[in-house]
Design a protein around this motif. Sequence first.
Motif, mmCIF file in Angstrom:
data_model
loop_
_atom_site.group_PDB
_atom_site.id
_atom_site.type_symbol
_atom_site.label_atom_id
_atom_site.label_comp_id
_atom_site.label_asym_id
_atom_site.label_seq_id
_atom_site.Cartn_x
_atom_site.Cartn_y
_atom_site.Cartn_z
ATOM 1 N N MET A 1 0.834 -1.195 0.000
ATOM 2 C CA MET A 1 0.000 0.000 0.000
ATOM 3 C C MET A 1 0.874 1.252 0.000
ATOM 4 N N ASP A 2 0.536 2.215 -0.827
ATOM 5 C CA ASP A 2 1.294 3.461 -0.854
ATOM 6 C C ASP A 2 1.106 4.203 0.456
ATOM 7 N N SER A 3 2.167 4.876 0.859
ATOM 8 C CA SER A 3 2.099 5.702 2.063
ATOM 9 C C SER A 3 2.271 7.148 1.635
ATOM 10 N N ALA A 36 -3.744 -0.023 12.721
ATOM 11 C CA ALA A 36 -3.058 0.353 11.476
ATOM 12 C C ALA A 36 -2.922 1.870 11.370
ATOM 13 N N ASP A 37 -3.895 2.592 11.895
ATOM 14 C CA ASP A 37 -3.811 4.052 11.874
ATOM 15 C C ASP A 37 -2.746 4.532 12.857
ATOM 16 N N LEU A 40 0.568 4.042 11.176
ATOM 17 C CA LEU A 40 0.803 5.063 10.146
ATOM 18 C C LEU A 40 1.218 6.390 10.800
ATOM 19 N N SER A 124 -7.239 10.225 8.282
ATOM 20 C CA SER A 124 -7.702 8.839 8.274
ATOM 21 C C SER A 124 -9.206 8.884 8.541
ATOM 22 N N GLN A 150 -7.099 6.578 -0.480
ATOM 23 C CA GLN A 150 -6.765 5.142 -0.576
ATOM 24 C C GLN A 150 -7.508 4.373 0.485
ATOM 25 N N ASP A 151 -8.013 3.212 0.071
ATOM 26 C CA ASP A 151 -8.626 2.303 1.027
ATOM 27 C C ASP A 151 -7.504 1.542 1.735
ATOM 28 N N GLN A 152 -7.378 1.743 3.036
ATOM 29 C CA GLN A 152 -6.319 1.065 3.804
ATOM 30 C C GLN A 152 -6.874 -0.134 4.576
ATOM 31 N N ASP A 154 -8.933 -0.750 7.154
ATOM 32 C CA ASP A 154 -9.712 -0.319 8.326
ATOM 33 C C ASP A 154 -10.160 1.133 8.243
ATOM 34 N N LEU A 157 -7.644 6.596 3.705
ATOM 35 C CA LEU A 157 -6.599 7.600 3.920
ATOM 36 C C LEU A 157 -6.713 8.684 2.844
#
Length: 168
Positions: A1-3, A36-37, A40, A124, A150-152, A154, A157
């Motif tokens: 996944m891109d950050s 996950a958030d 990040l 987020s 983007q769908d991360q 949970d 983003l």
Amino acid sequence: MDSPQPAQAGEKIIIAAVGENGVIGRDGNLPWDVAADRRLFRRLTLAHTVIMGRHTFASLGGPLDERLNLVVSRSLDSRPGITVCRGFSAALAQAEGAGRGIFFIGGAEIYRRALAVADRMILSRIPGKFSGDTFFPPFSSSDWRLVSEQDQGDFILQVYLAIRQPKS
Ligand SMILES: NC(=O)c1ccc[n+]([C@@H]2O[C@H](COP(=O)([O-])OP(=O)(O)OC[C@H]3O[C@@H](n4cnc5c(N)ncnc54)[C@H](OP(=O)(O)O)[C@@H]3O)[C@@H](O)[C@H]2O)c1
């Protein structure tokens, strides 16, 4: 996944997790538990400066490691691990002198002031409508351009860039 792109020195970035109804906090804490958030947030802010209000600092239970912690407060005194600034502008001036990326990490009043000065905003979007007592301030699509979404898993983003209006 891109950050999202790492922060540049001096870049001013709002970072927040926001429920569908704009909620960001409840009873001094986050209304959700999204690991996950949190990961990040840590990855993006590490080695940079974080600016927060006193309640947000209290909710963390201590300074964030490996970051310059600036706490905005009229009542708190500096202690090991944090520098207290008596106002938003004082915190920003201190952060600009530090030569790192500058993250505004809440709460509501810090975000409200940051919306006028930040270059980038990383949100987020947490699915669900949460009960809460603290809300992300409204902002206008004429001031902020959504540049990625983007769908991360949970959460969604979103990255916005500030649209600077020419001064008349
Ligand atoms: N979802 C998210 O991404 C996120 C992020 C951060 C926080 N939160 C949540 O939001 C809640 C906390 O936010 P909050 O809005 O209640 O409080 P806050 O902004 O963290 O703290 C408010 C305090 O900061 C100081 N302050 C803020 N602006 C100031 C200014 N311009 N000049 C001087 N002092 C200033 C004041 O402290 P004094 O009273 O000491 O003067 C004020 O009482 C918690 O529930 C937290 O978990 C959520």
